[in-house]
Design an enzyme around this catalytic site. Structure first.
Site, mmCIF file in Angstrom:
data_model
loop_
_atom_site.group_PDB
_atom_site.id
_atom_site.type_symbol
_atom_site.label_atom_id
_atom_site.label_comp_id
_atom_site.label_asym_id
_atom_site.label_seq_id
_atom_site.Cartn_x
_atom_site.Cartn_y
_atom_site.Cartn_z
ATOM 1 N N GLN A 14 0.854 -1.188 0.000
ATOM 2 C CA GLN A 14 0.000 0.000 0.000
ATOM 3 C C GLN A 14 0.889 1.236 0.000
ATOM 4 O O GLN A 14 1.730 1.416 0.879
ATOM 5 C CB GLN A 14 -0.942 0.032 1.203
ATOM 6 C CG GLN A 14 -1.994 1.125 1.057
ATOM 7 C CD GLN A 14 -2.904 1.269 2.246
ATOM 8 O OE1 GLN A 14 -2.446 1.637 3.324
ATOM 9 N NE2 GLN A 14 -4.185 1.008 2.059
ATOM 10 N N TYR B 260 -7.487 11.270 3.176
ATOM 11 C CA TYR B 260 -6.047 11.450 3.046
ATOM 12 C C TYR B 260 -5.754 12.417 1.900
ATOM 13 O O TYR B 260 -6.667 12.920 1.243
ATOM 14 C CB TYR B 260 -5.360 10.104 2.842
ATOM 15 C CG TYR B 260 -5.300 9.274 4.107
ATOM 16 C CD1 TYR B 260 -4.370 9.554 5.104
ATOM 17 C CD2 TYR B 260 -6.193 8.233 4.335
ATOM 18 C CE1 TYR B 260 -4.322 8.814 6.283
ATOM 19 C CE2 TYR B 260 -6.160 7.489 5.502
ATOM 20 C CZ TYR B 260 -5.217 7.793 6.475
ATOM 21 O OH TYR B 260 -5.186 7.066 7.634
ATOM 22 N N ARG C 170 -7.884 2.202 -2.575
ATOM 23 C CA ARG C 170 -8.672 2.286 -1.338
ATOM 24 C C ARG C 170 -9.658 3.421 -1.537
ATOM 25 O O ARG C 170 -9.268 4.557 -1.832
ATOM 26 C CB ARG C 170 -7.738 2.572 -0.161
ATOM 27 C CG ARG C 170 -8.384 2.345 1.199
ATOM 28 C CD ARG C 170 -8.320 0.891 1.592
ATOM 29 N NE ARG C 170 -8.618 0.715 3.019
ATOM 30 C CZ ARG C 170 -9.809 0.359 3.503
ATOM 31 N NH1 ARG C 170 -10.816 0.157 2.695
ATOM 32 N NH2 ARG C 170 -9.984 0.205 4.795
ATOM 33 N N GLY D 209 -9.135 -6.913 8.911
ATOM 34 C CA GLY D 209 -8.034 -6.159 9.487
ATOM 35 C C GLY D 209 -7.772 -6.597 10.910
ATOM 36 O O GLY D 209 -6.994 -7.512 11.182
ATOM 37 N N CYS E 149 -11.843 -10.490 17.945
ATOM 38 C CA CYS E 149 -11.512 -9.072 18.089
ATOM 39 C C CYS E 149 -12.674 -8.415 18.814
ATOM 40 O O CYS E 149 -13.840 -8.660 18.496
ATOM 41 C CB CYS E 149 -11.319 -8.454 16.712
ATOM 42 S SG CYS E 149 -11.335 -6.631 16.703
ATOM 43 N N CYS F 250 -12.037 -2.860 20.475
ATOM 44 C CA CYS F 250 -11.685 -1.825 21.447
ATOM 45 C C CYS F 250 -10.711 -0.822 20.856
ATOM 46 O O CYS F 250 -10.665 0.343 21.270
ATOM 47 C CB CYS F 250 -11.072 -2.461 22.690
ATOM 48 S SG CYS F 250 -9.501 -3.316 22.381
ATOM 49 N N CYS G 140 -4.404 -1.531 18.806
ATOM 50 C CA CYS G 140 -4.052 -1.167 17.425
ATOM 51 C C CYS G 140 -4.072 0.347 17.248
ATOM 52 O O CYS G 140 -3.060 1.023 17.421
ATOM 53 C CB CYS G 140 -4.947 -1.900 16.431
ATOM 54 S SG CYS G 140 -6.722 -1.817 16.769
ATOM 55 N N ALA H 248 -7.221 -12.052 33.112
ATOM 56 C CA ALA H 248 -5.821 -12.281 33.486
ATOM 57 C C ALA H 248 -5.602 -13.737 33.880
ATOM 58 O O ALA H 248 -4.647 -14.377 33.425
ATOM 59 C CB ALA H 248 -5.413 -11.345 34.624
ATOM 60 N N LYS I 180 -21.523 -4.673 23.022
ATOM 61 C CA LYS I 180 -20.307 -5.287 23.575
ATOM 62 C C LYS I 180 -20.360 -6.808 23.486
ATOM 63 O O LYS I 180 -19.717 -7.515 24.255
ATOM 64 C CB LYS I 180 -20.138 -4.852 25.037
ATOM 65 C CG LYS I 180 -19.907 -3.362 25.258
ATOM 66 C CD LYS I 180 -18.545 -2.891 24.780
ATOM 67 C CE LYS I 180 -17.426 -3.354 25.672
ATOM 68 N NZ LYS I 180 -17.434 -2.760 27.013
#
Length: 663
Positions: free
Chosen positions: A107, A180, A228, A339, A363, A366, A370, A413, A450
């Site tokens: 890219q 962009y 894109r 992604g 995923c 959140c 990333c 944890a 969520k």
């Protein structure tokens, strides 16, 4: 195979790709070296996703210009700065990617212009098509000269040539998308030029046209080039974006112009369109948080596909293979781009192909590991996968001697520690006081938006079962277990408890957990005390379920502390609060709750708010009493998660991985 259409080959130009899955481009921050090439982390990162079954990898953004937006290494690679280094490191990467049958596109970006994130690209005067406000900084952009445009265009030809030499199978141009630099030329709201790069849509797309022609000059027309592309901008004004379902006047690219732009890009010779919606002014569209529905670009991809004859790629929370398969079957798109799901689980495509959907680590959108870390620290990682971006550094350590390890607490944890220990060959034993694993994921995942938190809790449950970990539910660990000499190590991940205080009528003062798990009925009018992430998400959930909600926050704005929280998540949530009719009182100190009225002191006055209940979301206190009791009696003992320091899911998982991988 359950989803055969996801594993059919596809051609982009003359290039055949083995399946319908692409890895979406995500900024490769932390993956470049000081000479514009790829570092070892970058090579391992992309190779790992190729091993996981992706058909086409599209790298994160790289640059070719070295004059206008001068490189600030080692942020992102640059294909012309030091061609020898770029080709050498890229060749090592592409050869390894190809070994797994995957293809890889580089890219290449025309630049950031008004949307430059200051922490990423150093200090230089922001540029754009015209003198317009910068997205983040209190600055006005300098318009590019025609000579500078020509220089950028020529750099694309040189960079693409180097990419082809290095073994890349094609290029994706970044972008008539997300606002962009090239998109700032394409959108009339940003482009006020009167030369051949302004005015008509074809003129505004001249930059993109010349780039395609320049790459054809150096690489030939048969070298694939994708674009894109954001069909619709979702811009209400500078720095103001629209929410899903909101009625507004589009100041950016509307759908009608988006269709014409897509047709022109195909006419210019682009071989595929990688479609989404949004700009940096509406950043949550391009980087959809959990508050955005799954597969939010379906409408835009379908409109694009109906108007062009080249492949359409679609990203945006399409991790569910049923949804992905349906999108292909119904003609919405030709290829699914994953992604963040590939960050969370690099093996997601292979697992889907083999029917192991339950083993896919979800995923949770959140964006803390990333986009949050990209913005704040110029690093790409993943909250739920500590090995992402650190594939070699965080490889599982081989064990010398098998150990039996007691894990007290089955929150994230404790679960992550047990999982890693079992993966490495140790024998973890988990004690959890409640009736299920997941800890704060369970109340945190109660709101509809969520759902992936609940999916993560279920994934841990399934993984520990698959790995043969002994789990004792509804059982508190006592000194009998903690001091049992058969355990070589003890991990205490006993979590945290919500902070509560008396307001007067305490029978109607609840914790967020009590309300989210429906242990308490908050009534119709609710005051949420605390405007951090927990309070704001609770308020949104209550409002979306028909409650009248007021947030009272002691600081002068919502979500003022903690992070790194991705701007897309934070800004969307900030706008969803008023959009859903939630009142907000800031700089306020709660003084009491009596007779259905909450009193709060604000700016020297007392504000009274009618409420059926008050929900306290003022933070959590570590539950570390077991550790303090036994820390001097056990040779090898660790304190993890909220029990050590109240934080977020990411740090609970990362700390657990670090400790468990080194026992």
């Amino acid at each position: 195979m359950k989803y055969p259409n996801l594993f059919e080959p596809l051609k982009i130009g003359n290039l055949e790709i083995k399946n319908r899955y692409a890895m979406a481009p995500m900024g490769p921050l932390g993956l470049g070296d000081c000479e514009g090439g790829w570092n070892e982390r970058g090579i391992e990162y992309y190779t790992r996703r190729a091993k996981g079954g992706i058909g086409l990898i599209i790298t994160g953004v790289t640059f070719s210009d070295t004059e206008v937006e001068k490189p600030s290494f080692p942020n992102t690679p640059n294909s012309t700065y030091n061609p020898v280094q770029f080709v050498r490191t890229s060749r090592e990467m592409t050869e390894r990617v190809h070994a797994y049958g995957a293809k890889i596109f580089l890219q290449m970006s025309g630049g950031f212009g008004r949307v430059t994130i200051p922490t990423n690209l150093g200090e230089f005067p922001p540029v754009s098509a015209s003198p317009i406000p910068h997205r983040w900084l209190d600055k006005t952009c300098r318009p590019l000269t025609k000579e500078e445009i020509r220089g950028i265009v020529e750099s694309f030809g040189k960079g693409a040539y180097n990419a082809k030499r290095a073994g890349f199978d094609g290029i994706e141009i970044h972008a008539v998308h997300e606002g962009y630099l090239i998109d700032q030329f394409a959108i009339s709201f940003f482009n006020q030029r009167t030369d051949e790069y302004g005015g008509s849509l074809e003129n505004r797309l001249r930059f993109a046209k010349e780039i395609r022609e320049e790459i054809a000059k150096t690489c030939g027309w048969d070298f694939p080039v994708a674009m894109r592309f954001s069909l619709k901008s979702m811009v209400k004004d500078f720095r103001e974006g629209a929410l899903p379902g909101e009625e507004f006047e589009e100041k950016g690219r509307d759908i009608e112009e988006g269709i014409e732009a897509a047709k022109l890009l195909e006419k210019f010779g682009y071989n595929a369109l990688d479609v989404d919606a949004g700009t940096y002014d509406a950043w949550w569209w391009n980087h959809p948080p959990m508050y955005m529905e799954k597969a939010p670009y379906k409408e835009f991809a379908k409109i694009t596909k109906d108007n062009v004859n080249i492949p359409v790629i679609m990203a945006g929370r399409v991790d569910n293979p049923d949804t992905a398969s349906e999108c292909l079957e119904s003609g919405i798109c030709d290829m699914i781009s994953l992604g963040r799901p590939t960050l969370a689980d690099p093996d997601i495509v292979n697992k889907i192909r083999r029917g192991l959907n339950k083993q896919v680590r979800p995923c949770i959108s959140c964006q803390e590991g990333c986009m949050g870390r990209i913005q704040t620290y110029s690093l790409i990682n993943c909250a739920v996968n500590p090995q992402c971006g650190k594939e070699k550094l965080n490889a599982y350590n081989p064990i010398v001697k098998k150990k039996k390890v007691l894990v007290v607490g089955g929150g994230v944890a404790g679960c992550e520690a047990a999982r890693v220990l079992a993966e490495r060959g140790h024998e973890p034993v988990v004690y959890e006081a409640s009736d299920r694993l997941g800890g704060n994921l369970i109340p945190g995942g109660a709101p509809k938006f969520k759902e992936d938190d609940i999916a993560l809790a279920q994934w841990y449950t399934d993984e520990l079962e698959r790995l043969g970990v002994t789990v004792h539910l509804n059982t508190k660990a006592t000194d009998k277990e903690i001091l049992d000499p058969s355990y070589d190590s003890v991990i205490l991940a006993t979590g945290s408890r919500p902070k509560m205080f008396s307001l007067g009528d305490d029978e109607k003062v609840f914790s967020a957990e009590q309300v989210l798990l429906k242990k308490k009925d908050p009534g119709q009018e609710v005051v949420v005390v605390g405007g951090g992430l927990v309070g704001c998400e609770l308020a949104l959930d209550l409002a979306q379920n028909g409650k009248k909600v007021t947030i009272v926050e002691a600081l002068d704005k919502l979500m003022a502390v903690n992070g790194p929280l991705c701007s897309a998540n934070k800004e969307m949530l900030e706008r969803l609060i008023p959009f859903n009719g939630i009142d907000v009182v800031t700089s306020a100190k709660v003084t009491g709750f009596e007779g259905g009225v909450l009193k709060a002191e604000t700016e020297g006055a007392i504000k009274e708010i009618k409420a059926d209940s008050v929900v306290l979301c003022v933070g959590y206190a570590s539950e570390n009493s077991l550790y303090n009791q036994y820390k001097d009696d056990v040779d090898e003992i660790y304190l993890l998660g909220d029990a050590r320091q109240v934080s977020n899911i990411m740090y609970a998982i990362w700390d657990a991985f670090e400790v468990a991988n080194n026992i």
